[in-house]
Design a protein around this motif. Structure first.
Motif, short mmCIF file in Angstrom:
data_model
loop_
_atom_site.label_atom_id
_atom_site.label_comp_id
_atom_site.label_asym_id
_atom_site.label_seq_id
_atom_site.Cartn_x
_atom_site.Cartn_y
_atom_site.Cartn_z
N PRO A 1 0.79 -1.33 -0.35
CA PRO A 1 0.06 0.39 -0.17
C PRO A 1 1.08 1.42 0.21
CG PRO A 1 -0.55 -1.23 1.99
CD PRO A 1 0.48 -2.22 1.15
N ALA A 2 0.64 2.41 -1.07
CA ALA A 2 1.11 3.81 -0.68
C ALA A 2 0.44 4.78 -0.18
CB ALA A 2 1.44 4.31 -2.10
N VAL A 3 1.15 4.06 1.27
CA VAL A 3 0.28 5.23 1.99
C VAL A 3 1.28 6.27 3.43
CG1 VAL A 3 -1.81 3.95 1.83
CG2 VAL A 3 -0.08 2.92 3.71
N ALA A 4 0.87 7.30 3.94
CA ALA A 4 1.63 7.54 4.24
C ALA A 4 1.99 6.73 6.37
CB ALA A 4 1.43 8.86 5.86
N GLY A 5 3.12 6.90 6.71
CA GLY A 5 3.61 6.16 7.89
C GLY A 5 3.89 4.28 7.22
N TRP A 6 4.28 4.46 6.05
CA TRP A 6 3.98 2.67 5.85
C TRP A 6 5.76 2.05 6.25
CZ3 TRP A 6 2.58 -1.40 4.42
CH2 TRP A 6 2.10 -2.72 4.13
N PHE A 7 6.98 2.68 6.22
CA PHE A 7 7.98 2.60 6.91
C PHE A 7 7.45 2.29 8.26
CE2 PHE A 7 11.39 5.28 4.30
CZ PHE A 7 11.25 4.34 3.72
N GLU A 8 6.37 2.39 9.22
CA GLU A 8 6.81 2.75 10.55
C GLU A 8 5.41 1.47 10.60
OE1 GLU A 8 5.53 5.82 13.49
OE2 GLU A 8 5.46 6.71 11.37
N MET A 9 4.62 1.15 9.54
CA MET A 9 4.13 -0.38 9.51
C MET A 9 4.64 -1.11 8.95
SD MET A 9 0.27 1.35 7.45
CE MET A 9 0.19 3.05 7.76
N GLN A 10 5.87 -1.52 8.07
CA GLN A 10 6.34 -2.73 8.29
C GLN A 10 6.82 -2.81 8.79
OE1 GLN A 10 8.30 -1.60 4.39
NE2 GLN A 10 10.23 -0.77 5.16
N THR A 11 8.12 -1.45 9.81
CA THR A 11 8.61 -1.92 10.86
C THR A 11 7.39 -2.72 11.50
OG1 THR A 11 9.84 -0.25 10.61
CG2 THR A 11 10.11 -1.18 12.67
N ALA A 12 6.75 -2.13 11.98
CA ALA A 12 5.89 -2.90 13.38
C ALA A 12 5.02 -4.20 13.04
CB ALA A 12 4.42 -2.11 13.38
N LEU A 13 4.88 -4.51 11.07
CA LEU A 13 4.38 -6.20 11.53
C LEU A 13 6.38 -6.41 11.42
CD1 LEU A 13 2.30 -7.62 9.30
CD2 LEU A 13 3.67 -6.62 7.06
N ILE A 14 6.71 -6.64 10.86
CA ILE A 14 7.88 -7.60 10.36
C ILE A 14 8.59 -7.76 12.13
CG2 ILE A 14 10.91 -7.09 10.32
CD1 ILE A 14 10.33 -6.08 7.80
N THR A 15 8.30 -7.03 13.22
CA THR A 15 8.94 -6.81 14.05
C THR A 15 8.39 -7.76 15.29
OG1 THR A 15 9.78 -4.45 14.36
CG2 THR A 15 9.38 -6.26 16.72
N ASN A 16 6.83 -7.95 14.69
CA ASN A 16 5.84 -9.15 15.44
C ASN A 16 6.24 -10.48 14.79
OD1 ASN A 16 4.32 -7.64 17.64
ND2 ASN A 16 3.51 -6.41 16.02
N LEU A 17 5.76 -10.39 13.39
CA LEU A 17 6.17 -11.50 12.98
C LEU A 17 7.89 -12.26 13.06
CD1 LEU A 17 5.73 -11.06 8.43
CD2 LEU A 17 4.68 -11.63 10.31
N GLN A 18 8.61 -11.82 13.63
CA GLN A 18 9.74 -12.09 14.66
C GLN A 18 9.10 -12.79 15.93
OE1 GLN A 18 12.49 -9.05 14.51
NE2 GLN A 18 14.25 -9.88 13.02
N LYS A 19 8.25 -12.03 16.23
CA LYS A 19 7.77 -12.77 17.56
C LYS A 19 7.21 -13.72 17.09
CE LYS A 19 7.77 -8.69 19.82
NZ LYS A 19 6.87 -7.35 20.57
N VAL A 20 6.47 -14.24 16.12
CA VAL A 20 5.99 -15.50 15.97
C VAL A 20 6.79 -16.48 15.68
CG1 VAL A 20 4.53 -16.75 14.21
CG2 VAL A 20 4.35 -14.62 14.62
N LEU A 21 8.33 -16.06 14.83
CA LEU A 21 9.42 -16.94 14.77
C LEU A 21 10.06 -17.23 15.76
CD1 LEU A 21 11.14 -15.55 11.05
CD2 LEU A 21 9.22 -17.10 11.24
N VAL A 22 10.02 -16.72 16.70
CA VAL A 22 10.92 -17.51 17.90
C VAL A 22 10.06 -17.34 19.16
CG1 VAL A 22 13.33 -15.31 17.37
CG2 VAL A 22 10.93 -14.58 19.24
N LYS A 23 8.99 -17.71 18.41
CA LYS A 23 7.86 -18.67 19.83
C LYS A 23 7.32 -17.55 20.72
CE LYS A 23 9.38 -22.73 17.61
NZ LYS A 23 10.26 -23.76 18.13
N GLN A 24 7.27 -16.26 20.41
CA GLN A 24 6.62 -15.65 22.12
C GLN A 24 5.62 -14.85 21.25
OE1 GLN A 24 9.17 -12.00 22.03
NE2 GLN A 24 10.47 -12.62 22.70
#
Lengths: 299, 418, 323
Positions: free
Chosen positions: B373-396
């Motif tokens: 999506p071409a939206v304002a604040g996309w950088f922050e959104m993708q950072t938030a998403l990736i952080t939480n995806l990592q939490k799934v990978l490390v089983k948190q």
């Protein structure tokens, strides 16, 4: 000396011969102990780099081989030859050499003057100034970078050696002053007082007495500032444009592109380019070693 | 002590103010006059070998304007641009990854390019990358480089496990099965799952198509609310993370792996069966004759459009000539000659060297490419998403918990940028 | 003229040494101060030229909402601070930052001190080994961080492969891929890059400790530990303090090594204050927030130093009373 000094207190009851035999044995034991400890530190420092340099001697296909190979076969020097044939890299190297050298010299001058002032004189605002120097370092590069950019542009120093020297000085001279001040505080003031009685002026005092006595500290400060200016990346990237003033750290970053890291070239370039820094160290070493123990304090 | 300080502060703050005013001034003051002078263009380092040919072709068409290219390393690329833009002296043209445009445009660092867009044949430009350059119904960047993504497979790894190579028309079920069959723990792994927070684009390359395939998405259709915790999205997150968490078909270091720095080396060492990446990986692999590999359309064909687009920063000194350059670069015959990465112009892809059969796969992948999506604040959104995806990978966190956490953060980001 | 003529009375003028019989005139006082001011002038000028504006701007931005690109500001009072302090992620961030800072400070100073002791010994050839030890310091952090990242890489990294080939399978951890080990791994990499500097700093000071002190101590029968405890360590106190301050500051502000090695991951395990400032400024483009984070860090360090100063003074007073 200190804990690790070779000659401990000899027992007075021992005969001279047995004492010297015992001392020789202890010296040998002590030396090998020291050297093996030293080698542990050398291993920690050098092994990661050795891995990188071994990569630089490998053919492209062998870089990611399983299991890892420390001594490549065949050895190829094509990465190193490429470095020597890379005129742009050489230009960057010169740029960095100029920037690092000038930064170091200016930092030493500002540092010696400031440190001596803070160490030997009392004046209103002294403590505030001294601490505010140190606290300038607490402002992250990230928040000062835009103001620095604007200031440099207003000074017409974008993409110049002076500009980068100035921003590096800001990172270095507070440290220089603090380090040197600590050292000056430990030099007995009586020597200078005697010199002043003999009619020494302030510049003479600094040049003839304080600086020769402070060689180790000056060497440490010089190395610190040289290396900061040598390695810094973010300011170097932001405040320069184009090949003509591009510093080395930025030039090296070009080996890391969107297809990954070109390890062979990167490490070959890093190794070759760190040689001058090593030479500077080797020279500064002498100052470190001689230092005060042979200096004016004894005399 | 006070006096020099105050004097200096006034001087410097004055300078800042002047810079601010300069930056705020509208760019196209001299729309009628003929463009002259120099256009400074900041581009990624891969442009470097193309600079002479670009300048030569340009000079033939516009002898009065000089092009000054500044190829930059990818490390700190955006930091340099941001600082220069905020400092009031940006370049005239900035090359941006398509996922960066909306964030940068939303912060007011880019000029609208609707006047350039009006003169272009938009139907000739890869739709997905074109849309990545649009923000709030205005065009902020013009694509030059397109990048549908495909899967690369390592034949040695497939042969060792006795698995037939994937073929176009394979599905996500096939992908999971193949990845399982390829995996010999500690020896070789089925699929590379990039999840490194320091390389978000890499992460999205694999994650986006999976998300979209399962019917999930980052945001709702109107971009006003998160959709990352809908049942479909959670299913996608589960599928994506199970490669590592449940089936162990992704390498052990996955939570900190990026495609370029970790997965490609494993692929080259014949330790990894599949990676998802764009056309530049194709180039990179062509230079590695000892690796036996093939490329195939993504499972279920859906893929994320990568690509690079060119914008004109607010405060550019020569915006008119800059726009002229952007329009010029969109000419198919120019783009085909100038680019050393897959061009965004569809017609350029029919010209040499891009009409060689090896590039066909990217032409085939193009219709199935989508952009984030071409939206304002996309950088922050993708950072938030990736952080939480990592939490799934490390089983948190479970996929549902991670999706909810990401959705909550994205909601906050949307509110702050509204 | 008096500026260049130092006089013994002014040198080392610790208050106790120069008891004023009567209040000196302004002119005399100025004459006493002037050389000091003159000497620190270049430093003051540099600060005035380069640092006043950034500091003023940072403090100003921290109480404003900053709109890009024109830096139009809207005063929001303590809103930026309130946001940070009310964010549930802030406390874990503080904890990680403390772990990181304590980790790198302890590792760098402990290794630096140990290395300085070793390399201060008078053993032939040690000078050359010393040059080798300093090598990491000559490598730009862009290169060093990527190199360590590659070495620590779980599946193909040289560290794990070597451990496995030695049969130490269980030691081959998922270094950067697991939150429990990632912090340790980045601390090791960061220590590597910086401990040679601490070593040099300490080494330089060690050279200044008069040999006579040790000789006298030996005659008095002091053993090696006592010599270290009562001669070496007290002499190093000032330089260790400088190293401590510098390393704390560098640790709090660091981001480049982390950006390259982990990007703050996995699962934020290596996200620390300096990296948060970097991301707030350059990912979220929130200059107000980044400034507020910087100011908070500044205040925290300031408070720490005030406490240290107070504790130090109290300790000194106590020592005097005992004596």
């Amino acid at each position: 000396m200190t804990v690790l000094d070779a000659d401990g207190p000899g027992s007075p009851s021992m005969s001279a011969a047995s004492r010297s035999r015992r001392r020789a044995w202890r010296t040998g034991f002590y030396r090998s102990g020291i050297v093996s400890l030293a080698l542990v530190f050398v291993a920690f420092s050098v092994l990661p780099l050795a891995w990188g340099i071994s990569t630089a001697l490998k053919e492209k296909e062998a870089v990611y081989a399983f299991p890892p190979v420390w001594i490549p076969s065949p050895i190829t020097f094509e990465n190193f030859i490429a470095v020597f044939n890379n005129a742009a890299l050489f230009q960057s190297f010169l740029n960095t050499l100029i920037i690092a050298t000038c930064t170091t010299v200016i930092a030493l001058v500002v540092g010696v003057l400031g440190a001596y002032g803070f160490s030997r004189y009392r004046f209103p605002g002294r403590d505030t100034l001294l601490w505010s120097l140190l606290f300038t370092k607490l402002f992250p590069r990230v928040v000062v970078i835009v103001p620095f950019f604007v200031t440099l542009r207003n000074l017409d120093m974008m993409n110049t050696y002076q500009g980068l020297i100035l921003v590096y000085l800001m990172a270095i001279f507070p440290v220089a002053i603090w380090m040197l001040k600590g050292f000056f505080d430990n030099i007995p003031v009586e020597i200078e007082e005697a010199a002043v009685v003999d009619g020494c002026s302030l510049p003479q005092l600094l040049w003839l007495i304080v600086i020769p006595m402070s060689k180790p500290a000056l060497a440490a400060v010089a190395m610190y500032s040289f290396i900061i200016a040598w390695n810094e990346f973010l300011f170097a990237l932001v405040f320069t444009n184009g090949l003509s003033k591009r510093p080395l750290s930025v030039a090296l970053a070009f080996f890391i592109d969107e297809n990954g890291i070109r390890w062979g070239e990167l490490m070959a370039a890093s190794a070759v380019m760190s040689l001058p820094a090593l030479i500077v160290f080797s020279i500064a070493q002498k100052a470190l070693v001689r230092g005060l123990s042979e200096g004016a304090v004894k005399g | 002590m006070d006096d020099p300080f105050r004097h200096d502060r006034r001087q410097v703050l004055g300078g800042m103010l002047a810079a601010g005013l300069a930056a705020a001034a509208p760019g196209s003051l001299a729309a009628q006059t003929k463009p002259r002078g120099t256009v400074t263009i900041w581009v990624g380092s891969w442009w470097a070998p193309q600079v002479p040919i670009t300048q030569k072709l340009w000079e033939a068409d516009y002898p009065d304007v000089k092009l000054a290219f500044e190829p930059l390393p990818i490390n700190g690329y955006l930091d340099k641009f941001t600082t220069a833009a905020l400092g009031g002296t940006p370049p005239d043209v900035i090359d941006l990854d398509s996922t960066w445009v909306s964030t940068v445009a939303a912060k007011g660092l880019l000029q609208k390019l609707d006047d350039v867009a009006a003169k272009l044949d938009v139907s000739d430009i890869s739709q997905a990358v074109w849309l990545a350059g649009r923000f709030k119904d205005a065009q902020y960047a013009i694509p030059a480089r397109g990048g549908p993504e495909v899967y690369y497979y390592n034949k040695t790894v497939f042969d060792r496990a006795g698995v037939p190579y994937p073929t176009a028309g394979w599905t996500h079920d096939d992908l999971l099965q193949i990845a399982q069959k390829l995996t010999i723990k500690g020896e070789q792994y089925g699929i590379g799952v990039p999840a490194d927070a320091s390389d978000p684009s890499n992460v999205l390359s694999l994650f986006c198509p999976i998300l979209w395939h399962f019917g999930g998405d980052f945001l709702t259709k109107d971009n006003k609310a998160p959709a990352i915790n809908t049942p479909a999205s959670v299913k996608a997150i589960t599928y994506w993370s199970d490669f590592y968490v449940k089936y162990g078909v992704a390498p052990e270091g996955t939570p900190n792996f990026s495609t370029t720095r970790d997965l490609m080396p494993l692929f080259e060492a014949n330790k990894l069966g599949l990676i998802s990446s764009s056309s530049n990986t194709f180039d990179a692999l062509l230079q590695k004759p000892n690796v036996k590999w093939g490329a195939v359309l993504s499972p279920d064909k859906i893929n994320r459009a990568g690509g690079w687009t060119m914008g004109v920063p607010v405060g550019a000194k020569n915006p008119d000539a800059a726009k002229l350059f952007l329009a010029w670069l969109c000419r198919p015959e120019i783009q085909a000659q100038v680019m050393n990465r897959f061009p965004a112009s569809l017609k350029a892809r029919k010209l040499p060297p891009w009409n060689a059969s090896k590039w066909d796969i990217f032409v085939e992948a193009e219709p199935f490419a989508r952009s984030v999506p071409a939206v304002a604040g996309w950088f922050e959104m993708q950072t938030a998403l990736i952080t939480n995806l990592q939490k799934v990978l490390v089983k948190q966190l479970s996929p549902q918990q991670a999706a909810d956490a990401a959705a909550a953060e994205i909601k906050k980001i949307i509110a702050e940028n509204a | 003229m008096s500026l260049l003529q130092a006089s013994p009375g002014r040198l080392g003028g610790r208050p106790a040494e120069a008891p004023a019989r009567h209040k000196p005139s302004w002119r005399a006082r100025w004459n006493a101060w002037a050389p000091g001011y003159l000497l620190v002038l270049p430093a003051v000028l540099l600060i005035a030229l380069m640092m006043v504006y950034p500091v003023v701007q940072t403090v100003y931005f921290s109480v404003n909402k900053v709109q890009l690109p024109s830096f139009r500001t809207t005063f929001v009072g303590l809103d930026n601070f309130a946001r940070i302090l009310s964010n549930p992620d802030t406390w874990p961030l503080v904890q990680r930052t403390l772990i990181w800072v304590v980790g790198i400070v302890v590792c760098r100073i402990a290794l630096g001190l140990a290395a300085a002791m070793v390399f201060n010994a008078r053993v032939p050839g040690i000078v050359w080994l010393r040059v080798l030890v300093i090598l990491p310091w000559t490598i730009p952090s862009v290169v060093g961080a990527n190199l360590w990242r590659w070495i620590f890489q779980t599946d193909s990294g040289v560290l794990n492969q070597t451990l496995r080939s030695w049969g130490l399978e269980s030691w081959a951890l998922n270094w950067l891929g697991h939150p429990d080990t990632a912090m340790m791994a980045v601390i090791i990499a960061y220590t590597w890059a910086g401990y040679p500097f601490v070593m040099l700093l300490i080494l330089a000071r060690m050279q200044g400790i008069p040999q006579e002190l040790y000789e006298a101590a030996r005659i008095d029968g002091a053993n090696a530990w006592q010599q270290f405890r009562y001669i070496t360590l007290p002499s190093l106190k000032a330089v260790l303090l400088v190293a401590l301050i510098l390393e704390i500051v560098s640790g709090l502000n660091s981001f480049d090594t982390l950006v390259i090695m982990t990007g703050g991951g996995p699962a934020k395990a290596t996200q620390i204050w300096g990296l948060e400032i970097y991301k707030t400024a350059f990912t979220a483009f929130n200059l107000g927030g980044a400034s507020a984070l910087s100011v908070l860090m500044f205040i925290a360090v300031l408070v720490m130093f005030v406490f240290y100063g107070a504790a130090n003074k109290a300790a000194q007073r106590q020592r005097k009373e005992v004596a």
